[in-house]
Design a protein around this motif. Structure first.
Motif, PDB file in Angstrom:
ATOM      1  N   CYS A 160     -25.812 -26.028 -45.161  1.00 44.33           N
ATOM      2  CA  CYS A 160     -25.596 -27.124 -44.201  1.00 44.33           C
ATOM      3  C   CYS A 160     -24.104 -27.282 -43.861  1.00 44.33           C
ATOM      4  CB  CYS A 160     -26.126 -28.435 -44.789  1.00 44.33           C
ATOM      5  SG  CYS A 160     -25.986 -29.831 -43.656  1.00 44.33           S
ATOM      6  N   GLY A 161     -23.795 -27.176 -42.576  1.00 48.93           N
ATOM      7  CA  GLY A 161     -22.396 -27.256 -42.123  1.00 48.93           C
ATOM      8  C   GLY A 161     -21.757 -28.605 -42.420  1.00 48.93           C
ATOM      9  N   ASP A 199     -29.354 -29.477 -37.534  1.00 43.50           N
ATOM     10  CA  ASP A 199     -29.200 -28.016 -37.471  1.00 43.50           C
ATOM     11  C   ASP A 199     -30.376 -27.348 -36.735  1.00 43.50           C
ATOM     12  OD1 ASP A 199     -29.283 -25.161 -38.328  1.00 43.50           O
ATOM     13  OD2 ASP A 199     -27.593 -25.757 -39.589  1.00 43.50           O
ATOM     14  N   CYS A 206     -31.808 -32.574 -40.949  1.00 45.67           N
ATOM     15  CA  CYS A 206     -30.506 -32.249 -40.360  1.00 45.67           C
ATOM     16  C   CYS A 206     -30.713 -31.833 -38.903  1.00 45.67           C
ATOM     17  CB  CYS A 206     -29.835 -31.119 -41.134  1.00 45.67           C
ATOM     18  SG  CYS A 206     -28.169 -30.727 -40.494  1.00 45.67           S
ATOM     19  N   ALA A 251     -26.492 -33.514 -41.403  1.00 46.27           N
ATOM     20  CA  ALA A 251     -26.650 -33.528 -42.857  1.00 46.27           C
ATOM     21  C   ALA A 251     -27.693 -34.531 -43.362  1.00 46.27           C
ATOM     22  CB  ALA A 251     -25.310 -33.711 -43.578  1.00 46.27           C
ATOM     23  N   HIS A 297     -30.899 -28.872 -46.169  1.00 47.30           N
ATOM     24  CA  HIS A 297     -31.013 -27.401 -46.164  1.00 47.30           C
ATOM     25  C   HIS A 297     -29.747 -26.776 -46.732  1.00 47.30           C
ATOM     26  CE1 HIS A 297     -28.398 -26.559 -42.568  1.00 47.30           C
ATOM     27  NE2 HIS A 297     -28.591 -27.844 -42.411  1.00 47.30           N
TER      28      HIS A 297
HETATM   29 CO    CO Z   1     -27.201 -29.230 -41.824  1.00 44.34          CO
END
Ligand code: CO
Length: 212
Positions: free
Chosen positions: A103-104, A46, A44, A69, A100
Motif C-alpha cells: 500500500c502506497g 488503490d 484502499c 490506505a 493490502h
Molecule cells: Co493502498
C-alpha cells in the motif's frame, strides 16, 4: 479528439449492459428496486484492489467506501456518513476493513518525505507506527516491517470502528453486527487477520460509551 481511453470505457459499459441483459432480462429492473447489501467494505482507493472483483460479488452485495490506505478517521464525515447509513439504514451484518500489502499510503507513512496535503492523512498511519514502534523496530527486514505495518494499520482501523458510537449502538441493540480486518496480497489472496469483533468487550473501558 482521437479515440481515447475514456471512450473505450463507455463502449465497455454498453457491452456489459448487453451481456447482463442476455443472462437475465430483468437484471437491471430488479437492481433498481433497491439494495440490501450484507456488507460494508472499507478498502484502499488503490486501483489494484477492486472490492467486487476480488470477492466475486455482484452489484447489490457490497456497500463500499474507499480512501487512501483504508482509514477509519473519526473526524471523516464521509466515512462516518457511509458507516451510519450502512449500519442504521441498510442494516449490514458485517463491516470489513480490507488493507493490502504494497500500500502506497502505508509506505509513505514509513518515510519522512513531505508530500503536501496528504501529510495530514498519512499522519494517522504514523500514529499507528508510533503506537507499535517497539515491535516494528525489531523487524530488520524493510519489506517485512512494511507488511507488518499494513496489518497493524488494518487492526487499528477495526479498533477505531469499534470506538464509534454507530458500531457500539448496533452492538448494544444486539443487531449481530460484526467487524473484521483483512489484508489483500497482490497475488490475489485475502488474509483474514482474525481481529473480528462483535461486542465492546475487548474495547477497553475508556472507549466504551454510555448509550441509550
Ligand atoms: Co493502498
Amino acid at each position: 479528439m482521437s479515440s481515447s481511453y475514456y471512450e473505450k470505457l463507455l463502449a465497455n459499459n454498453k457491452k456489459w449492459v448487453e451481456k447482463m441483459k442476455k443472462k437475465d432480462e430483468s437484471y437491471f429492473e430488479n437492481l433498481a428496486i433497491g439494495q440490501t447489501p450484507p456488507v460494508l467494505w472499507i478498502g484502499c482507493a488503490d486501483s489494484r484492489v477492486p472490492a467486487n472483483e476480488i470477492t466475486c460479488t455482484r452489484p447489490g452485495e457490497l456497500f463500499v467506501h474507499r480512501n487512501i490506505a483504508n482509514m477509519v478517521v473519526h473526524t471523516d464525515m464521509n466515512m462516518l456518513s457511509v458507516l451510519d447509513y450502512a449500519v442504521n439504514h441498510l442494516k449490514v451484518k458485517h463491516v470489513i476493513v480490507c488493507g493490502h500489502y504494497g500500500c502506497g499510503g502505508v509506505k509513505a507513512a514509513m518515510e519522512n518525505k513531505s508530500i503536501g496535503l496528504i501529510n495530514k492523512w498519512i499522519r494517522n498511519i504514523k500514529e499507528v507506527y508510533n503506537n507499535n514502534s517497539k515491535e516494528l523496530k525489531r523487524i530488520k527486514d524493510d519489506k517485512k516491517r512494511f507488511d507488518r505495518l499494513v496489518e497493524l494499520n488494518v487492526k487499528a482501523q477495526v479498533f477505531d470502528l469499534a470506538k464509534t458510537s454507530i458500531v457500539q449502538k448496533a452492538w448494544k441493540d444486539n443487531t449481530g453486527l460484526q467487524i473484521h480486518g483483512w489484508v489483500y496480497k497482490l497475488d490475489g489472496i485475502i488474509k483474514d487477520l482474525n481481529v473480528s469483533m462483535d461486542s465492546a468487550a475487548d474495547l477497553g473501558e475508556i472507549f466504551t460509551l454510555d448509550l441509550d
